[in-house]
Design a protein around this motif. Sequence first.
Motif, short mmCIF file in Angstrom:
data_model
loop_
_atom_site.label_atom_id
_atom_site.label_comp_id
_atom_site.label_asym_id
_atom_site.label_seq_id
_atom_site.Cartn_x
_atom_site.Cartn_y
_atom_site.Cartn_z
N ASP A 216 0.58 -1.09 0.40
CA ASP A 216 0.30 0.17 0.08
C ASP A 216 0.80 1.06 0.05
OD1 ASP A 216 -2.03 1.87 0.34
OD2 ASP A 216 -1.63 1.91 2.10
N LEU A 223 -6.78 2.31 5.13
CA LEU A 223 -6.22 1.52 6.02
C LEU A 223 -7.02 0.40 6.23
CD1 LEU A 223 -4.05 0.91 8.47
CD2 LEU A 223 -4.95 2.55 9.79
N ASP A 224 -8.26 0.70 7.44
CA ASP A 224 -9.60 0.21 7.45
C ASP A 224 -10.63 -1.46 6.20
OD1 ASP A 224 -11.34 -1.03 9.55
OD2 ASP A 224 -13.09 -0.56 7.74
N ASN A 226 -8.19 -1.51 3.97
CA ASN A 226 -7.00 -2.58 3.59
C ASN A 226 -6.82 -4.05 4.61
OD1 ASN A 226 -5.76 -1.56 1.07
ND2 ASN A 226 -4.56 -0.48 2.55
N LEU A 227 -7.31 -3.50 5.07
CA LEU A 227 -7.55 -4.93 6.62
C LEU A 227 -8.84 -5.62 5.97
CD1 LEU A 227 -6.79 -5.94 9.29
CD2 LEU A 227 -7.97 -4.95 10.18
N ARG A 235 -1.01 -9.82 5.50
CA ARG A 235 -0.07 -9.29 6.02
C ARG A 235 -0.25 -7.70 5.18
NH1 ARG A 235 0.92 -13.61 3.85
NH2 ARG A 235 3.15 -13.72 3.23
N LEU A 236 -0.46 -6.64 5.38
CA LEU A 236 -0.51 -5.32 5.16
C LEU A 236 0.79 -4.39 5.55
CD1 LEU A 236 -1.65 -2.74 3.55
CD2 LEU A 236 -2.63 -2.18 6.32
N VAL A 238 2.24 -1.06 5.22
CA VAL A 238 2.86 -0.03 4.48
C VAL A 238 3.70 1.10 3.49
CG1 VAL A 238 1.17 2.28 5.31
CG2 VAL A 238 -0.02 0.34 5.80
N LEU A 249 -8.12 2.19 13.19
CA LEU A 249 -8.02 0.26 12.70
C LEU A 249 -9.05 -0.33 13.92
CD1 LEU A 249 -6.41 -1.72 11.36
CD2 LEU A 249 -4.49 -1.32 12.47
N LEU A 254 -8.19 -7.12 13.04
CA LEU A 254 -7.41 -7.41 12.78
C LEU A 254 -6.76 -8.82 13.93
CD1 LEU A 254 -4.49 -5.90 11.84
CD2 LEU A 254 -4.35 -5.26 14.10
N VAL A 261 0.63 -5.14 10.19
CA VAL A 261 0.31 -4.17 10.06
C VAL A 261 2.15 -3.59 10.23
CG1 VAL A 261 0.12 -1.47 9.69
CG2 VAL A 261 -1.90 -3.98 10.12
N GLY A 263 5.05 -1.34 8.95
CA GLY A 263 5.66 -0.17 7.84
C GLY A 263 6.42 0.07 7.91
#
Length: 327
Positions: A216, A223-224, A226-227, A235-236, A238, A249, A254, A261, A263
């Motif tokens: 992403d 965010l929401d 994508n979840l 696995r997200l 960012v 979130l 989750l 998540v 980053g």
Amino acid sequence: MRAVLETTPGGPEVLAVTEVPAPELTPDGVRIRVRAAGINRADVMQRLGRYPVPPGASRIFGLEVSGTVRELGPTVPAGAGIAVGDEVVALLDSGGYAEEVVVPAAQVLPVPQGLDVQAAAALPEVCATVFSNVFMAAAAREGETVLVHGGTGGIGTNAIQMCRALGLRVLTTVGGPEKAAAARELGAETVDYREEDFVARVRELTDGHGADIVLDVVGGAYLDRNLDALAVNGRLVVIGLQGGRTGELDLGKLMAKRAAVIGTTLRARPAGEKARIMAALREHVWPQVEAGRIVPVVNRTFPLDEVAQAHEYFDSGAHIGKVLLVP
């Protein structure tokens, strides 16, 4: 030498080509005569004053180059595989919008066989970003499905090809039919975010399973959602904040998905981490480039003196693939 600095944070017009001293050769450094430099979203954020240069790094813009080796520092080992006259690419902390750069030898790779040296400038930053996030941080496994947001940017066009070459199914969001066609040509299944709900479409394309990995560049605004698009154990990752720094979130969601998540940024990583990433590219990605399964997608090339026009074009979002500067 000629290099690009900004007069003040702001739009493309603040960028100016300036005469500056050539960089000093460091003991572990490689001096490269730049043939081309890639423009990246991080450069735009630096121009706007929102992405500070790492401590000790040059204020000159540019995170990736291709060029010719002119000089080696005294501690560069003979076994590094780098010699004066070689055509190479390099991942930088900064300094690429210039006629010369000095880069740690561990962040330099040979131009893949059969590839034009100028076009090769489109590879280092995007390849390092995609591989370090999808395959190292998110531990992608062959047969998994990845959703790539922004499939026709520099990151997106590379991610589609790399993920396909290394055994993943790729879905991607795009804006409009022209960009959808380009992404499909590279091997992705597309979702037009202007016309479709990407969450619903991803779940439809995966028979309700969802994407195992989401790469992403949007950030808070997605965010929401994508979840919602993630599979169980998904696995997200960012890597950009084009849609804002914050978002809400649902931690229960989750936890129910046993999702993660992650980053990351690339520029601020220690030299040792960048060295490991570049070594992984040489082992896993460069053979795919040399086999023609990953190719640099270069949309337009601008002379260094037209850096403001190049950034204006980049900011427009009209490009498909990379925009390069040529000193």
